[in-house]
Each structure stands twice: as structure tokens, then as C-alpha cells.
Design an enzyme around this catalytic site. Structure first.
Site: not given
Ligand code: C5P
Length: 230
Positions: A12, A63, A65, A177
Site C-alpha cells: 500500500d 474486488k 463486481h 498485528r
């Protein structure tokens, strides 16, 4: 150093240059990278090709759709990139369409059941009669029935979803985490060893690695924790 193939690092980062530099810094501590929409729109598809050429595995978190024809054709294009995982929203039509487009090159389709950013109130506002827990269960069953390769889910849903879908589906979880690290904006987390013990097949980890002063050491420590599930 041998990378754990179950550890997926979320790239990211705002640019391809920053992402490629991060892959170099992590070096042999990881071999599987997730590219999301931000990086995709900044040249990330070329980076995906380059990573595949270097022998890495790539998870394209797009993702998808849309109407079935569009999903099938987009999936077929994505399959040409040589990626290992592609996400789609776990609607029966969309899952079937992606499976129709994935071809025989090894692209695996993962369903996103319910976004973890949506709570029961958000779902009600969007017109759903069911709350998040019931909808996750419904869509997990539909993913299994469609023949999907896997699901992306919160680590706290692992045990319940595993009991619903059986051993075949690959369960992939973010929200990881390590003990002692900061939660950032993640609210429902498990440590790496706990998530593996709860039934995860793959862990997606971003900031605990990419935000660490020594990303290679951070990835190696997470891989070590995965090797001793508890
Ligand atoms: O930095 P961090 O470890 O929180 O990154 C987690 C990654 O997993 C991010 O790329 C995030 O978009 C993704 N993700 C998530 N929760 C979901 C689905 C995807 O955190 N429910």
C-alpha cells in the site's frame, strides 16, 4: 533465508518506485505481494508483471463486481498478468463470472464476503435484511457452492467460516498485528501465530512490515511467528 509462501505483504504505497524499492528492501524475507487499487492506478499492473517475472507471487486486490460479461472478460485479462489471487465481491453471479474467465493459467479467485468497514447499521442502510455475521455466513456458503478457490475475511471470522466451508477453500486474512505492534486503523486483529492457529492459510500484512524501520527483519519475525502457531 527462505520466505514463508503464506505471508503476503500489502504494497500500500503511493508509487511504483516506492513499491519496487520496498520489495528490494524486504528481499528474501517474502515472496508474495498484494497490489490494490491505489497502486494499480499508478502503474501497478506493470509492477505486477515484473514481480511475476522475478518469480514472486502476486495478489491483485481489485474486488471486482459488475455484470457477468464484464467480470468474465476483465478476469480473463487479469489472468494474462500471471497473478495468483484476484478478489471479487462474493455475489453468486460475480463469483461464477470470474470463475468462467480465469482460464487454466492458475489464477485463483477469492471472494470478499462483507467489507469489514460495514457494520449492521451500514448494511441496513444499504437495504440488507441480514446483519454482517449472517451475511458473511451466507456468502461463505455461496462461495463454497460456486467452487471459488478462497475467501478474504477478518481473522476473528476464521473459525466460524472454516467450519462452514470445510478444508478446501483458502482462507486469507488481513487485520494481522504482531504482539506489541500498533493497531493503526485495524480494530479486530490477531497476531500471526494466532491467525494461523485459527485456520488461516495466508496472512496479508501491510504496515507492520512496510512501516517498520527494517522491513526485512519485520517480515522475517512474522514468518517465524507463523511457523509456531499459538
Ligand atoms: O497495513 P495493514 O496490515 O493494516 O494492511 C492490511 C491490508 O489488507 C490493506 O491492504 C487493506 O486494504 C487490506 N484489507 C483489510 N481489511 C479487509 C480487507 C482488506 O485490511 N477487510
Amino acid at each position: 533465508m527462505t520466505p514463508d509462501p503464506r505471508l503476503i505483504v500489502a504494497l500500500d504505497l503511493p508509487s511504483v518506485e516506492a513499491a519496487a524499492a520496498m520489495v528490494d528492501r524486504i528481499g528474501p524475507a517474502a515472496s508474495f505481494y498484494k497490489i490494490g487499487l491505489e497502486l494499480a492506478f499508478a502503474g501497478g499492473l506493470d509492477l505486477a508483471r515484473r514481480l511475476v517475472d522475478k518469480g514472486h507471487q502476486v495478489f491483485l486486490d481489485f474486488k471486482l463486481h459488475d455484470i457477468p460479461n464484464t467480470v468474465t472478460r476483465a478476469t480473463a485479462q487479469i489472468a494474462n498478468l500471471g497473478a495468483t489471487f484476484l478478489t471479487v465481491h462474493a455475489y453468486p453471479q460475480t463469483m461464477a463470472a470470474a470463475l468462467a474467465g480465469r482460464g487454466s493459467g492458475g489464477l485463483q479467485i477469492l471472494g470478499v464476503s462483507v467489507l469489514t468497514s460495514a457494520d449492521d447499521q451500514d448494511l441496513a442502510a444499504a437495504g440488507y435484511a441480514e446483519g454482517a455475521a449472517a451475511l458473511v455466513a451466507r456468502r461463505a456458503g455461496q462461495a463454497r457452492d460456486a467452487g471459488l478457490q478462497g475467501l478474504v475475511l477478518s481473522p476473528l471470522e476464521l473459525a466460524r467460516v472454516r467450519s462452514l466451508v470445510g478444508p478446501e477453500l483458502r482462507l486469507v486474512t488481513p487485520g494481522i498485528r504482531p504482539h506489541g505492534s500498533q493497531a493503526d486503523d485495524q480494530k479486530r486483529t490477531l497476531a500471526p501465530g494466532e491467525a494461523i492457529a485459527a485456520g488461516a492459510d495466508y496472512l496479508v500484512v501491510g504496515r507492520p512490515i512496510t512501516g517498520h524501520a527494517d522491513p526485512r527483519a519485520a517480515a522475517a519475525a512474522i514468518a517465524a511467528a507463523m511457523a509456531h502457531p499459538a
